[in-house]
Design a protein around this motif. Sequence first.
Motif, PDB file in Angstrom:
ATOM      1  N   TYR A 489      46.992  41.740  32.039  1.00 29.31           N
ATOM      2  CA  TYR A 489      46.327  40.465  31.772  1.00 29.31           C
ATOM      3  C   TYR A 489      45.635  40.499  30.413  1.00 29.31           C
ATOM      4  CZ  TYR A 489      43.435  36.366  32.552  1.00 29.31           C
ATOM      5  OH  TYR A 489      42.830  35.145  32.426  1.00 29.31           O
ATOM      6  N   ALA A 490      44.890  41.576  30.169  1.00 33.68           N
ATOM      7  CA  ALA A 490      44.205  41.719  28.879  1.00 33.68           C
ATOM      8  C   ALA A 490      43.990  43.192  28.595  1.00 33.68           C
ATOM      9  CB  ALA A 490      42.869  40.996  28.920  1.00 33.68           C
ATOM     10  N   PRO A 491      44.002  43.586  27.327  1.00 35.10           N
ATOM     11  CA  PRO A 491      43.882  45.007  27.009  1.00 35.10           C
ATOM     12  C   PRO A 491      42.450  45.547  27.093  1.00 35.10           C
ATOM     13  CG  PRO A 491      44.228  43.734  25.007  1.00 35.10           C
ATOM     14  CD  PRO A 491      44.332  42.769  26.153  1.00 35.10           C
ATOM     15  N   VAL A 492      41.439  44.679  27.137  1.00 34.96           N
ATOM     16  CA  VAL A 492      40.054  45.154  27.109  1.00 34.96           C
ATOM     17  C   VAL A 492      39.193  44.338  28.077  1.00 34.96           C
ATOM     18  CG1 VAL A 492      38.018  45.548  25.628  1.00 34.96           C
ATOM     19  CG2 VAL A 492      40.322  45.729  24.649  1.00 34.96           C
ATOM     20  N   LEU A 493      38.273  45.040  28.763  1.00 33.44           N
ATOM     21  CA  LEU A 493      37.220  44.347  29.517  1.00 33.44           C
ATOM     22  C   LEU A 493      35.898  44.684  28.826  1.00 33.44           C
ATOM     23  CD1 LEU A 493      36.526  42.655  32.108  1.00 33.44           C
ATOM     24  CD2 LEU A 493      35.914  44.841  33.167  1.00 33.44           C
ATOM     25  N   LEU A 494      35.122  43.642  28.503  1.00 34.02           N
ATOM     26  CA  LEU A 494      33.974  43.815  27.612  1.00 34.02           C
ATOM     27  C   LEU A 494      32.729  43.185  28.223  1.00 34.02           C
ATOM     28  CD1 LEU A 494      33.417  44.119  24.271  1.00 34.02           C
ATOM     29  CD2 LEU A 494      33.587  41.648  24.434  1.00 34.02           C
ATOM     30  N   CYS A 495      31.551  43.810  27.982  1.00 32.60           N
ATOM     31  CA  CYS A 495      30.284  43.207  28.399  1.00 32.60           C
ATOM     32  C   CYS A 495      29.694  42.478  27.201  1.00 32.60           C
ATOM     33  CB  CYS A 495      29.322  44.280  28.904  1.00 32.60           C
ATOM     34  SG  CYS A 495      27.646  43.658  29.114  1.00 32.60           S
ATOM     35  N   HIS A 496      29.497  41.174  27.356  1.00 37.67           N
ATOM     36  CA  HIS A 496      28.971  40.399  26.231  1.00 37.67           C
ATOM     37  C   HIS A 496      27.506  40.709  25.964  1.00 37.67           C
ATOM     38  CE1 HIS A 496      32.254  38.107  24.836  1.00 37.67           C
ATOM     39  NE2 HIS A 496      32.546  37.593  26.019  1.00 37.67           N
ATOM     40  N   ALA A 497      26.786  41.219  26.967  1.00 37.41           N
ATOM     41  CA  ALA A 497      25.364  41.478  26.793  1.00 37.41           C
ATOM     42  C   ALA A 497      25.106  42.746  25.970  1.00 37.41           C
ATOM     43  CB  ALA A 497      24.695  41.579  28.156  1.00 37.41           C
ATOM     44  N   HIS A 545      29.624  43.797  37.718  1.00 33.68           N
ATOM     45  CA  HIS A 545      28.510  43.877  36.769  1.00 33.68           C
ATOM     46  C   HIS A 545      28.796  44.983  35.781  1.00 33.68           C
ATOM     47  CE1 HIS A 545      26.076  41.257  39.294  1.00 33.68           C
ATOM     48  NE2 HIS A 545      26.597  41.928  40.324  1.00 33.68           N
ATOM     49  N   CYS A 546      28.190  44.872  34.602  1.00 31.75           N
ATOM     50  CA  CYS A 546      28.329  45.925  33.602  1.00 31.75           C
ATOM     51  C   CYS A 546      27.632  47.185  34.108  1.00 31.75           C
ATOM     52  CB  CYS A 546      27.694  45.468  32.286  1.00 31.75           C
ATOM     53  SG  CYS A 546      27.485  46.804  31.109  1.00 31.75           S
ATOM     54  N   PRO A 547      28.289  48.332  34.140  1.00 30.08           N
ATOM     55  CA  PRO A 547      27.647  49.540  34.654  1.00 30.08           C
ATOM     56  C   PRO A 547      26.474  50.002  33.768  1.00 30.08           C
ATOM     57  CG  PRO A 547      29.815  50.032  33.758  1.00 30.08           C
ATOM     58  CD  PRO A 547      29.674  48.541  33.727  1.00 30.08           C
ATOM     59  N   ASP A 548      26.421  49.573  32.516  1.00 27.79           N
ATOM     60  CA  ASP A 548      25.344  50.008  31.617  1.00 27.79           C
ATOM     61  C   ASP A 548      24.112  49.116  31.736  1.00 27.79           C
ATOM     62  OD1 ASP A 548      26.889  52.034  30.844  1.00 27.79           O
ATOM     63  OD2 ASP A 548      27.083  51.467  28.727  1.00 27.79           O
ATOM     64  N   CYS A 549      24.303  47.787  31.690  1.00 26.12           N
ATOM     65  CA  CYS A 549      23.136  46.891  31.641  1.00 26.12           C
ATOM     66  C   CYS A 549      23.070  45.934  32.831  1.00 26.12           C
ATOM     67  CB  CYS A 549      23.119  46.129  30.318  1.00 26.12           C
ATOM     68  SG  CYS A 549      24.363  44.817  30.261  1.00 26.12           S
ATOM     69  N   GLN A 550      23.957  46.065  33.768  1.00 32.30           N
ATOM     70  CA  GLN A 550      23.977  45.241  34.992  1.00 32.30           C
ATOM     71  C   GLN A 550      24.261  43.752  34.738  1.00 32.30           C
ATOM     72  OE1 GLN A 550      24.095  47.186  37.513  1.00 32.30           O
ATOM     73  NE2 GLN A 550      23.474  48.884  36.214  1.00 32.30           N
ATOM     74  N   SER A 551      24.519  43.374  33.506  1.00 30.74           N
ATOM     75  CA  SER A 551      24.821  41.972  33.229  1.00 30.74           C
ATOM     76  C   SER A 551      26.125  41.590  33.932  1.00 30.74           C
ATOM     77  CB  SER A 551      24.959  41.772  31.720  1.00 30.74           C
ATOM     78  OG  SER A 551      25.695  40.594  31.456  1.00 30.74           O
ATOM     79  N   SER A 552      26.194  40.325  34.351  1.00 36.02           N
ATOM     80  CA  SER A 552      27.449  39.895  34.961  1.00 36.02           C
ATOM     81  C   SER A 552      28.320  39.174  33.927  1.00 36.02           C
ATOM     82  CB  SER A 552      27.177  38.975  36.152  1.00 36.02           C
ATOM     83  OG  SER A 552      26.433  37.865  35.688  1.00 36.02           O
ATOM     84  N   ASN A 553      27.893  39.240  32.681  1.00 36.28           N
ATOM     85  CA  ASN A 553      28.595  38.539  31.609  1.00 36.28           C
ATOM     86  C   ASN A 553      29.778  39.375  31.100  1.00 36.28           C
ATOM     87  OD1 ASN A 553      29.239  36.688  29.714  1.00 36.28           O
ATOM     88  ND2 ASN A 553      27.348  36.854  28.528  1.00 36.28           N
ATOM     89  N   LEU A 554      30.701  39.652  32.003  1.00 38.28           N
ATOM     90  CA  LEU A 554      31.872  40.446  31.617  1.00 38.28           C
ATOM     91  C   LEU A 554      33.020  39.507  31.260  1.00 38.28           C
ATOM     92  CD1 LEU A 554      31.923  43.206  34.392  1.00 38.28           C
ATOM     93  CD2 LEU A 554      31.001  43.363  32.074  1.00 38.28           C
ATOM     94  N   ASP A 555      33.773  39.881  30.237  1.00 42.78           N
ATOM     95  CA  ASP A 555      34.881  39.020  29.833  1.00 42.78           C
ATOM     96  C   ASP A 555      36.032  39.867  29.310  1.00 42.78           C
ATOM     97  OD1 ASP A 555      36.273  36.742  29.459  1.00 42.78           O
ATOM     98  OD2 ASP A 555      35.049  35.977  27.800  1.00 42.78           O
ATOM     99  N   THR A 556      37.203  39.276  29.305  1.00 45.82           N
ATOM    100  CA  THR A 556      38.347  40.021  28.773  1.00 45.82           C
ATOM    101  C   THR A 556      38.532  39.692  27.305  1.00 45.82           C
ATOM    102  OG1 THR A 556      39.870  38.253  29.327  1.00 45.82           O
ATOM    103  CG2 THR A 556      39.550  39.973  30.976  1.00 45.82           C
TER     104      THR A 556
END
Length: 810
Positions: A489-497, A545-556
């Motif tokens: 689907y996408a090559p990267v999963l990223l935390c925007h926070a 959630h982001c394992p580092d900052c717990q943000s749910s702002n994850l995007d591809t």
Amino acid sequence: MLVSVALPVPLYQQFTYLLPNKVLSKQKVKQQISADFSLTDSTPIDFPSNAIQNLPSDELPPIGVRVRVPFGRQTLIGIVVGYQSLADTLAKGHLTLKQLKPIKQVLDDKPIIDETLLQLAKWLAHYYHYPLGEVFMVMLPSFIRQGKALDIFIRHWKVSKNSTIEQLSKSAHRQREQFALIQLNGEQGASEDVLLLEGVERHYLKKLADKGLIESFLQRQQPPKPVNLAKLPLTLNSEQQQVVDSLYQAYKNSKSKAVYQGFLLNGVTGSGKTEVYLQAMYPVLKDNKQVLILVPEIGLTPQTKARFSQRFIANILLLHSGLSDSSRMQGWEDCQQGRAQIIIGTRSALLYPFADLGLIIVDEAHGGSYKQQDSLRYHASDVALYRGFQLGIPVILGTATPTLEQLNLVQLGKLTQLNLTKRAGGAKPPVFQLINACDPDGKHTRTVHSQQTNGDWQDTGLTTEVITAMTETLEMGEQVLVFLNRRGYAPVLLCHACGWQADCPHCDAHLTVHKSNQSSMHKGRYLAHYLQCHHCGWRTQMPQHCPDCQSSNLDTLGMGTSQLTDSLHAIFANPQKSKDSYPIIQIDRDTTRNKGSWENIYRQINTGKPTILVGTQMIAKGHHFPNVTLVVMPNADLGFLSADFRSPEHTAQLIMQVAGRAGRSKKAGRVLIQTLQPQNPLLLSLVSDGYQVFASQLMKERYLMGLPPYVHACLIRCESKTLEQTHQSLEQISALFTQYNLQHDKQVAISAVIDAPMAKKNGRYHSQLLLLARQRSHLHRLLDDCWHSALQLPSVKSLRLSLDIDPTGW
Ligand SMILES: [Zn+2]
Ligand SMILES: [Zn+2]
């Protein structure tokens, strides 16, 4: 005398054994007993096993037979490769009489490895610096390595006596149809393989047999009938005719004087190379000689087979890694005994024995999959040329985009180039158009967003121009191919926070996001959304959630084939939005994994109905889709930016191959290359001057930079639990080589030890050492003289080292 045996162990030596003075092959025992007791051949002998033990032998086992020998505490199966005199061996002092052990058992009466194949094995061992015993491991089907007897009986089926189609109910249409197909083969029946080819399905064989209507029996494969034409050849254009004439001349020379000639058949996509192959093959097959055709991947073998069986009534054999052990063994025998007349296979088919090979064709000869990337790292196109030379027969390397190595062989006069510059059947070459995906400000892309079924808006990665062109094409009833060389689907999963990215714990790589409509199984659970490493296969669930900052702002980030397919669905297959809904077929490793999936895709495409195909490089290889008139490449030119010096060459080959799928039939083809860098000189040169000019430009650069094909390379890779260990060992090997090099006028350039492009992979660390030499002989001399000592270094013994001659990447 002593017998030298090549054993499947990673050691660069053969092993010496005493003659099997007590154990003989069963048949010989039989013969001997028959002679001793003056029995006739047919008398059944039931001898006690100790009778075998007490028979003395002074016969040498022939070279090329398999033997069972003691090796340490184990018993191994090896190949007899030569003899030595006992006196000589003892005089050299390597071995004492006490250390010598007898061969336990001779497995064959006749050599299983003939002289030519032994010569090939020795050449491979020498050229690729690989132990001879392990070369045989790569060469031989596993049943042969395990010591199984040759001479296979094949399962045949025939209609049972007195059974008729009327015994089947009138409504059982399918069963009746299948029964009729089997009946067509008459009383002698046909082998299961042949029946499957004729359209009989395996489960119907069982069904009909259960009803007692058909029965199976075992039979030795019959010798083939002479090859005949099933269909008349097509009319050639003058260019094709010239090529066929040259190839025929070369074949005549090979027949009368056993002269080898190698050809680079450089034909633009759609120029009718296959028709040329078919016509070049015919005189060879007519003389009852075999023809070997290599294709770059398994997906292409059934397609190629269909094409060839439409033309020839012949025994066609498919050889590839997907075969069962028994089919491979049977294939080996069919090649060796000449029952297989046309052999279509992937690279390993080159290592088979042939009764009487007359021609070798390597199709799509630029294909990267022709290089084996582990164990014996051979390149099929080089081995094909060697085999042609060895057998004194012509070899054709056919491609629209020759590699620089192949072009260099033409310049050196080692290959004769034949050209096909026009498309066959009056088809026109596709027209290229570059589409700028950048806004005039250069900061944003101009790609269109579309609304998904779940209501989300998503970047389609395609510009308005591209979408309009696709719509027009589909409305005209034609097919569109969209090429995107990235599955998932996408090559990267990223935390925007916080900027965290999902990485593989075992590799230096991002995890690919997979979202699939059909849920897939993993460890007994269904995962529709998951992250997967494309290098080691490791999988995990998609985090919420982001394992580092717990943000749910994850995007591809970025786009893979399944995302593109989703976007295209929203535009072209949504009945609420458009009046016409078009089928969209995704073609990549994820969708073609299952058996038969390729065949299904093929069938769907070949209906010719307006369809969108979305695919990775899998669709670039030699496929013929007559109704595809538009090819779209959203970001195929990214490869021009890669750090790998081979990347421009590979990117250009891929672009030309994919573009070549457009307009192969009556209708003209268009190719849209959507790019973020419309001024890239490499891209402009490829599109305006074509591959030939582009390639000769690259050749000049390689020459100036002292890179292959103008220098010869060897890459030594080291793998271990820590990066330090790999560095340390390679440094020591480098020192050893450097010392030798100083004594030999520094003829070999030895690079610094560096981390591999992906240093950590599957939990192991990799680094590498590169050797370059202007003359191949200098490189080989250094390896001949130093590689063994390198393997003896104490720091090396616990690590995994590999040596790659003519590596394709570093
Ligand atoms: Zn975060
Ligand atoms: Zn991984």
